[in-house]
Design an enzyme around this catalytic site. Structure first.
Site, mmCIF file in Angstrom:
data_model
loop_
_atom_site.group_PDB
_atom_site.id
_atom_site.type_symbol
_atom_site.label_atom_id
_atom_site.label_comp_id
_atom_site.label_asym_id
_atom_site.label_seq_id
_atom_site.Cartn_x
_atom_site.Cartn_y
_atom_site.Cartn_z
ATOM 1 N N GLY A 12 5.957 15.742 -22.308
ATOM 2 C CA GLY A 12 6.752 16.802 -21.697
ATOM 3 C C GLY A 12 6.734 16.827 -19.930
ATOM 4 O O GLY A 12 7.226 17.371 -19.454
ATOM 5 N N GLY A 19 11.896 5.012 -9.115
ATOM 6 C CA GLY A 19 10.509 4.429 -8.619
ATOM 7 C C GLY A 19 10.604 3.374 -7.606
ATOM 8 O O GLY A 19 11.515 2.803 -7.330
ATOM 9 N N THR A 22 6.315 -2.719 -6.649
ATOM 10 C CA THR A 22 5.351 -3.183 -5.446
ATOM 11 C C THR A 22 5.026 -4.913 -5.896
ATOM 12 O O THR A 22 4.388 -5.349 -5.097
ATOM 13 C CB THR A 22 4.272 -2.292 -5.428
ATOM 14 O OG1 THR A 22 3.388 -2.415 -6.819
ATOM 15 C CG2 THR A 22 4.330 -1.075 -4.958
ATOM 16 N N TRP A 23 5.809 -5.484 -6.687
ATOM 17 C CA TRP A 23 5.652 -6.778 -7.040
ATOM 18 C C TRP A 23 6.190 -7.689 -5.921
ATOM 19 O O TRP A 23 7.321 -7.404 -5.383
ATOM 20 C CB TRP A 23 6.335 -7.123 -8.460
ATOM 21 C CG TRP A 23 5.949 -8.498 -9.132
ATOM 22 C CD1 TRP A 23 4.755 -9.147 -8.393
ATOM 23 C CD2 TRP A 23 6.684 -9.411 -10.044
ATOM 24 N NE1 TRP A 23 4.779 -10.497 -9.043
ATOM 25 C CE2 TRP A 23 6.016 -10.611 -9.925
ATOM 26 C CE3 TRP A 23 8.044 -9.116 -10.333
ATOM 27 C CZ2 TRP A 23 6.441 -11.533 -10.862
ATOM 28 C CZ3 TRP A 23 8.588 -10.045 -11.424
ATOM 29 C CH2 TRP A 23 7.703 -11.567 -11.489
ATOM 30 N N ASP A 46 5.181 2.206 -8.847
ATOM 31 C CA ASP A 46 4.902 1.465 -9.915
ATOM 32 C C ASP A 46 3.944 0.064 -9.259
ATOM 33 O O ASP A 46 4.353 -0.751 -8.361
ATOM 34 C CB ASP A 46 6.132 0.705 -10.446
ATOM 35 C CG ASP A 46 5.618 -0.295 -11.540
ATOM 36 O OD1 ASP A 46 5.466 0.224 -12.731
ATOM 37 O OD2 ASP A 46 5.683 -1.569 -11.484
ATOM 38 N N TYR A 51 -0.385 -7.778 -9.312
ATOM 39 C CA TYR A 51 0.318 -7.718 -8.100
ATOM 40 C C TYR A 51 -0.595 -8.020 -6.784
ATOM 41 O O TYR A 51 -0.319 -7.922 -5.428
ATOM 42 C CB TYR A 51 1.163 -6.750 -7.667
ATOM 43 C CG TYR A 51 2.186 -6.425 -9.077
ATOM 44 C CD1 TYR A 51 2.368 -7.414 -9.794
ATOM 45 C CD2 TYR A 51 2.734 -5.087 -9.123
ATOM 46 C CE1 TYR A 51 3.257 -6.885 -10.916
ATOM 47 C CE2 TYR A 51 3.692 -4.896 -10.092
ATOM 48 C CZ TYR A 51 3.876 -5.680 -11.067
ATOM 49 O OH TYR A 51 4.615 -5.436 -12.161
ATOM 50 N N LYS A 80 -1.057 -0.758 -14.588
ATOM 51 C CA LYS A 80 -0.987 -1.743 -15.946
ATOM 52 C C LYS A 80 -2.453 -2.361 -16.064
ATOM 53 O O LYS A 80 -3.024 -2.745 -15.317
ATOM 54 C CB LYS A 80 0.032 -2.683 -15.832
ATOM 55 C CG LYS A 80 1.211 -2.065 -15.505
ATOM 56 C CD LYS A 80 2.595 -3.046 -15.449
ATOM 57 C CE LYS A 80 3.834 -2.347 -14.514
ATOM 58 N NZ LYS A 80 3.837 -2.699 -13.123
ATOM 59 N N HIS A 113 0.328 -4.452 -19.846
ATOM 60 C CA HIS A 113 1.331 -5.124 -18.956
ATOM 61 C C HIS A 113 2.204 -6.325 -19.873
ATOM 62 O O HIS A 113 3.276 -6.309 -19.533
ATOM 63 C CB HIS A 113 0.471 -5.972 -17.826
ATOM 64 C CG HIS A 113 1.458 -6.217 -16.699
ATOM 65 N ND1 HIS A 113 1.100 -6.322 -15.505
ATOM 66 C CD2 HIS A 113 2.672 -6.471 -16.668
ATOM 67 C CE1 HIS A 113 1.818 -6.516 -14.674
ATOM 68 N NE2 HIS A 113 2.990 -6.719 -15.179
ATOM 69 N N SER A 164 4.741 -2.705 -21.808
ATOM 70 C CA SER A 164 5.583 -3.326 -20.992
ATOM 71 C C SER A 164 5.712 -4.930 -21.722
ATOM 72 O O SER A 164 4.746 -5.542 -22.023
ATOM 73 C CB SER A 164 5.057 -3.750 -19.455
ATOM 74 O OG SER A 164 5.811 -4.330 -18.736
ATOM 75 N N ARG A 274 17.033 -0.883 3.234
ATOM 76 C CA ARG A 274 17.129 -1.153 1.815
ATOM 77 C C ARG A 274 16.427 -0.014 1.133
ATOM 78 O O ARG A 274 16.867 0.512 0.021
ATOM 79 C CB ARG A 274 16.990 -2.576 1.364
ATOM 80 C CG ARG A 274 17.962 -3.335 1.959
ATOM 81 C CD ARG A 274 18.158 -5.091 1.258
ATOM 82 N NE ARG A 274 17.243 -5.757 1.129
ATOM 83 C CZ ARG A 274 17.028 -6.707 2.252
ATOM 84 N NH1 ARG A 274 18.258 -6.996 2.887
ATOM 85 N NH2 ARG A 274 16.356 -7.722 2.583
HETATM 86 P P1 A2P Z 1 13.809 -7.305 0.239
HETATM 87 O O1 A2P Z 1 12.277 -6.819 0.027
HETATM 88 O O2 A2P Z 1 13.895 -8.407 1.402
HETATM 89 O O3 A2P Z 1 14.720 -6.054 0.370
HETATM 90 P P2 A2P Z 1 13.821 -6.465 -7.766
HETATM 91 O O4 A2P Z 1 13.148 -5.290 -7.618
HETATM 92 O O5 A2P Z 1 14.982 -6.646 -8.693
HETATM 93 O O6 A2P Z 1 12.836 -7.589 -8.186
HETATM 94 O O7 A2P Z 1 14.550 -7.138 -6.710
HETATM 95 C C1 A2P Z 1 13.699 -7.318 -5.395
HETATM 96 C C2 A2P Z 1 14.359 -8.204 -4.501
HETATM 97 O O8 A2P Z 1 15.696 -7.723 -4.051
HETATM 98 C C3 A2P Z 1 13.717 -8.432 -3.393
HETATM 99 O O9 A2P Z 1 13.767 -9.661 -2.994
HETATM 100 C C4 A2P Z 1 14.310 -7.289 -2.252
HETATM 101 O O10 A2P Z 1 14.287 -8.041 -1.007
HETATM 102 C C5 A2P Z 1 15.678 -7.502 -2.677
HETATM 103 N N1 A2P Z 1 16.452 -6.365 -2.373
HETATM 104 C C6 A2P Z 1 15.792 -4.782 -2.664
HETATM 105 N N2 A2P Z 1 16.826 -3.915 -2.067
HETATM 106 C C7 A2P Z 1 18.045 -4.612 -1.938
HETATM 107 C C8 A2P Z 1 19.196 -4.256 -1.430
HETATM 108 N N3 A2P Z 1 19.750 -2.888 -1.456
HETATM 109 N N4 A2P Z 1 20.072 -5.169 -1.403
HETATM 110 C C9 A2P Z 1 19.956 -6.624 -1.289
HETATM 111 N N5 A2P Z 1 18.575 -7.021 -1.858
HETATM 112 C C10 A2P Z 1 17.659 -6.017 -1.979
#
Ligand code: A2P
Length: 323
Positions: A12, A19, A22-23, A46, A51, A80, A113, A164, A274
């Site tokens: 619920g 989210g 953080t990996w 997350d 990590y 995890k 995990h 996961s 980003r």
């Molecule tokens: P950065 O940390 O330099 O933005 P995922 O979550 O699929 O594992 O992707 C993470 C990767 O995608 C990281 O290398 C991150 O690099 C990059 N990334 C995150 N947001 C964007 C975005 N809006 N456009 C392009 N690359 C992105």
């Protein structure tokens, strides 16, 4: 089609549909990134002990709680059980260690995990033989671990529990024995790896899904040295065309394609712009034609990036999920 900003779990409670992942973020990068993410409106984080940065997240969260600008109940925090803890007698110990590092009294969601387990050697979360192979614990018993996970909910250390990287057979086995619902499956999902069967399987069993690597995880692709064989889905001409049509970024299109289907996304970024862009996913919709075109980009099994080849030897475990 949905424009919901959250997903209701079987208990619920609501998980924000976007989210923050953080990996693959270093300590220094992550501290600033989480600050930026909370400023930008992320309320779901997350984490995972593997990590190696839960203590950083804990430090930032404490600062926000102390400032009075955020309360614990405003946040949805996931972490995890690491593969080294994948046995019943280790569950509570690892959960309590994560709570200590995150400086929290409880989690919103605790996931197993991986379906495979590693041996326990002191504090080493990645125990390896000299040849680089992981030291596997071949006796992983999912039902015994799940029963122990359930106790953590009863004891109030986490509000919900989930899985996961499990395959559908493994999930089914847990579902049949579960007394506390399986409240999440976290799996790799992105435009080139859409796992439609798995998504339908979970939907039919009321198991919500979180997509990890929702942008196609270029960081991991680089780590695996697969830049040439695994193209970037955000550079796909169709994605660029749809992005242009909606005046959005390719990343926003990729994320919206998932959340519009009710799938939670946890994009990771350390780039301030980003981070902001990746949560600007509301107040606009992909139309049915866009969705159909994006659905068509799926590459099936060959689109999988996180195949655990970066953890050599895991494929010899009896519960390795991708056989
Ligand atoms: P950065 O940390 O330099 O933005 P995922 O979550 O699929 O594992 O992707 C993470 C990767 O995608 C990281 O290398 C991150 O690099 C990059 N990334 C995150 N947001 C964007 C975005 N809006 N456009 C392009 N690359 C992105």
């Amino acid at each position: 089609m949905s424009e919901s900003t959250s997903v209701v779990l079987p208990n619920g409670r609501c998980a924000p549909i976007v989210g923050f992942g953080t990996w693959q973020a270093s300590e220094e990068e992550l501290e600033a990134a989480i600050d930026n993410a909370i400023e930008a409106g992320y309320r779901h984080i997350d984490a995972a002990p593997v990590y190696l940065n839960e203590h950083v997240i804990g430090r930032v969260l404490k600062k926000w709680f102390d400032s009075g600008k955020i309360k614990r109940e405003d946040l949805f925090i996931v972490t995890k059980l690491p593969p080294t803890g994948n046995r019943p007698e280790s569950v509570e110990k690892y959960l309590k260690k994560s709570l200590k590092d995150l400086q929290l009294e409880y989690l919103d969601l605790y996931l197993i995990h991986t379906p495979f387990g590693f041996v326990e050697e002191g504090d080493d979360l990645h125990p390896k033989y000299e040849n680089g192979d992981m030291k596997m614990d071949m006796d992983t018993d999912h039902l015994a671990v799940w029963a122990e996970m359930e106790k953590q909910v009863v004891n109030g250390l986490t509000k919900a529990i989930g899985l996961s990287n499990f395959n559908s057979k493994q999930i089914d086995r847990v579902l049949k024995a579960a007394k506390v619902p399986v409240s999440m499956l976290q799996i790799e999902l992105h435009l080139y790896f859409q796992q439609k069967e798995m998504v339908d399987f979970c939907k039919s069993r009321d198991v919500p899904i979180t997509a990890f690597s929702p942008l196609g995880t270029r960081g991991l692709v680089q780590l695996l040295g697969k830049n040439d064989t695994l193209p970037d889905c955000m550079a796909n001409p169709k994605v660029l065309e749809i992005a242009k049509k909606h005046s959005k970024t390719p990343a926003q299109i990729s994320l919206k394609h998932l959340i519009q289907k009710g799938v939670i996304v946890i994009p990771k970024s350390t780039n301030p712009q980003r981070i902001k862009d990746n949560i600007q996913l509301f107040g606009w919709m992909l139309d049915a034609e866009d969705v159909a075109e994006l659905d068509n980009l799926d590459q099936g099994a060959k689109g999988r990036i996180c195949d655990f080849s970066f953890l050599p030897g895991t494929n010899k475990h009896p519960e390795f999920p991708f056989k």
